[in-house]
Design a protein around this motif. Structure first.
Motif, mmCIF file in Angstrom:
data_model
loop_
_atom_site.group_PDB
_atom_site.id
_atom_site.type_symbol
_atom_site.label_atom_id
_atom_site.label_comp_id
_atom_site.label_asym_id
_atom_site.label_seq_id
_atom_site.Cartn_x
_atom_site.Cartn_y
_atom_site.Cartn_z
ATOM 1 N N THR A 126 25.106 36.807 24.284
ATOM 2 C CA THR A 126 25.957 37.711 23.776
ATOM 3 C C THR A 126 26.517 38.423 25.013
ATOM 4 O O THR A 126 27.137 39.538 24.601
ATOM 5 C CB THR A 126 24.888 38.755 22.919
ATOM 6 O OG1 THR A 126 24.078 39.223 23.338
ATOM 7 C CG2 THR A 126 24.937 38.276 21.501
ATOM 8 N N ASN A 127 26.218 38.207 26.239
ATOM 9 C CA ASN A 127 26.614 38.930 27.292
ATOM 10 C C ASN A 127 28.049 38.496 27.736
ATOM 11 O O ASN A 127 28.870 39.139 28.629
ATOM 12 C CB ASN A 127 25.759 38.452 28.597
ATOM 13 C CG ASN A 127 24.344 39.114 28.412
ATOM 14 O OD1 ASN A 127 24.215 40.317 27.787
ATOM 15 N ND2 ASN A 127 23.343 38.241 28.904
ATOM 16 N N ASN A 128 28.678 37.455 27.195
ATOM 17 C CA ASN A 128 30.201 37.085 27.578
ATOM 18 C C ASN A 128 30.868 37.424 26.118
ATOM 19 O O ASN A 128 32.091 36.718 26.166
ATOM 20 C CB ASN A 128 30.025 35.632 27.782
ATOM 21 C CG ASN A 128 29.464 34.683 26.790
ATOM 22 O OD1 ASN A 128 29.226 35.163 25.761
ATOM 23 N ND2 ASN A 128 29.313 33.549 26.890
ATOM 24 N N ASN A 129 30.632 38.393 25.451
ATOM 25 C CA ASN A 129 31.462 38.637 24.169
ATOM 26 C C ASN A 129 32.712 39.777 24.294
ATOM 27 O O ASN A 129 33.423 39.880 23.293
ATOM 28 C CB ASN A 129 30.386 39.187 23.077
ATOM 29 C CG ASN A 129 29.607 38.169 22.558
ATOM 30 O OD1 ASN A 129 29.255 37.103 23.149
ATOM 31 N ND2 ASN A 129 29.192 38.093 21.235
ATOM 32 N N SER A 130 32.702 40.130 25.586
ATOM 33 C CA SER A 130 33.713 41.247 25.693
ATOM 34 C C SER A 130 34.565 41.260 26.789
ATOM 35 O O SER A 130 34.092 40.517 27.879
ATOM 36 C CB SER A 130 33.177 42.807 25.582
ATOM 37 O OG SER A 130 32.325 42.827 26.629
ATOM 38 N N ALA A 131 35.604 41.627 26.992
ATOM 39 C CA ALA A 131 36.568 41.540 27.988
ATOM 40 C C ALA A 131 37.533 42.854 27.794
ATOM 41 O O ALA A 131 37.600 43.383 26.742
ATOM 42 C CB ALA A 131 37.544 40.410 27.912
ATOM 43 N N SER A 132 37.993 43.075 28.907
ATOM 44 C CA SER A 132 38.888 44.316 29.025
ATOM 45 C C SER A 132 39.774 44.259 29.940
ATOM 46 O O SER A 132 39.739 43.674 30.834
ATOM 47 C CB SER A 132 37.910 45.562 29.426
ATOM 48 O OG SER A 132 36.703 45.908 28.622
ATOM 49 N N ALA A 133 40.879 45.334 29.875
ATOM 50 C CA ALA A 133 42.177 44.776 30.863
ATOM 51 C C ALA A 133 42.757 46.346 30.683
ATOM 52 O O ALA A 133 42.760 47.082 29.839
ATOM 53 C CB ALA A 133 43.153 43.957 30.280
ATOM 54 N N GLN A 134 43.596 46.734 31.758
ATOM 55 C CA GLN A 134 43.816 47.874 32.051
ATOM 56 C C GLN A 134 45.542 47.790 31.715
ATOM 57 O O GLN A 134 46.067 46.843 31.848
ATOM 58 C CB GLN A 134 43.969 48.356 33.248
ATOM 59 C CG GLN A 134 44.236 49.936 33.662
ATOM 60 C CD GLN A 134 43.731 50.353 34.840
ATOM 61 O OE1 GLN A 134 42.747 50.446 35.101
ATOM 62 N NE2 GLN A 134 44.747 50.779 35.706
ATOM 63 N N ILE A 135 46.163 48.783 31.231
ATOM 64 C CA ILE A 135 47.397 48.636 30.552
ATOM 65 C C ILE A 135 48.252 50.183 31.060
ATOM 66 O O ILE A 135 47.430 51.214 30.875
ATOM 67 C CB ILE A 135 47.651 48.540 29.034
ATOM 68 C CG1 ILE A 135 49.123 48.173 28.804
ATOM 69 C CG2 ILE A 135 46.999 49.435 28.195
ATOM 70 C CD1 ILE A 135 49.163 47.684 27.361
ATOM 71 N N THR A 136 49.591 50.082 31.685
ATOM 72 C CA THR A 136 49.961 51.366 32.197
ATOM 73 C C THR A 136 51.188 51.641 30.892
ATOM 74 O O THR A 136 51.830 50.806 30.770
ATOM 75 C CB THR A 136 50.515 51.309 33.493
ATOM 76 O OG1 THR A 136 49.501 50.880 34.348
ATOM 77 C CG2 THR A 136 51.174 52.392 33.750
ATOM 78 N N ILE A 137 51.113 52.917 30.516
ATOM 79 C CA ILE A 137 52.139 53.122 29.492
ATOM 80 C C ILE A 137 53.037 54.304 29.939
ATOM 81 O O ILE A 137 52.497 55.415 30.424
ATOM 82 C CB ILE A 137 51.348 53.429 28.122
ATOM 83 C CG1 ILE A 137 50.678 52.539 27.481
ATOM 84 C CG2 ILE A 137 52.412 54.110 27.140
ATOM 85 C CD1 ILE A 137 49.249 52.675 26.617
ATOM 86 N N VAL A 138 54.418 53.810 30.014
ATOM 87 C CA VAL A 138 55.400 54.794 30.552
ATOM 88 C C VAL A 138 55.688 55.646 29.596
ATOM 89 O O VAL A 138 55.444 55.519 28.383
ATOM 90 C CB VAL A 138 56.442 53.842 30.941
ATOM 91 C CG1 VAL A 138 57.576 54.964 31.533
ATOM 92 C CG2 VAL A 138 56.064 52.957 32.080
#
Length: 140
Positions: A126-138
């Motif tokens: 279960t250690n590979n169940n998540s991912a994150s990414a950054q998003i910039t909102i104008v």
């Protein structure tokens, strides 16, 4: 003779989900097909994330769900319904595009996706169940 078809072969072990964020971006219409990959979301556009959930385990997954931590103005956690997903055989995957409304203007935020967040299925890892990414909102 021929080897048995995959569906007839006896599977053992456990499923194992892996989440990959392919891109962040925005939708130009309400349709997921209008997705434009971009680290920056223009003012007035609908932020979106493209991601893949794959079963890299050795057994069929059965029923499962995912959650998405979405940076709306009220910090919303979207939880998929069981009918948003389908049982995945080993090696199978589903691509998703998730758009959202009410982003926080002029902000850098993180979108996080978690497969099997409610542990409805038992996985080998279960250690590979998540991912994150950054998003910039104008700003709007």
């Amino acid at each position: 003779g021929k080897p048995p078809e995959p569906s007839q072969r006896q599977m053992s072990g456990s499923p194992d989900f892996i989440v990959t964020i392919n891109a962040v971006g925005y939708l130009t219409t309400t349709s997921a097909e209008s997705f434009v990959a971009s680290p920056t979301v223009p003012a007035g556009s609908r932020p979106a994330v493209s991601f893949t959930i794959k079963n890299i385990g050795t057994n069929v997954s059965g029923q499962w769900r995912f959650s998405a931590s979405i940076p709306t103005q009220t910090s919303y956690v979207y939880q998929s319904k069981p009918e948003d997903t389908r049982s995945l055989l080993p090696g199978e995957y589903i691509d998703y595009i998730l758009g959202f409304d009410h982003p926080v203007p002029n902000s850098e935020k993180v979108i996080s996706i978690i497969a099997n967040f409610d542990r409805m299925i038992t996985e080998s890892n279960t250690n590979n169940n998540s991912a994150s990414a950054q998003i910039t909102i104008v700003g709007n």
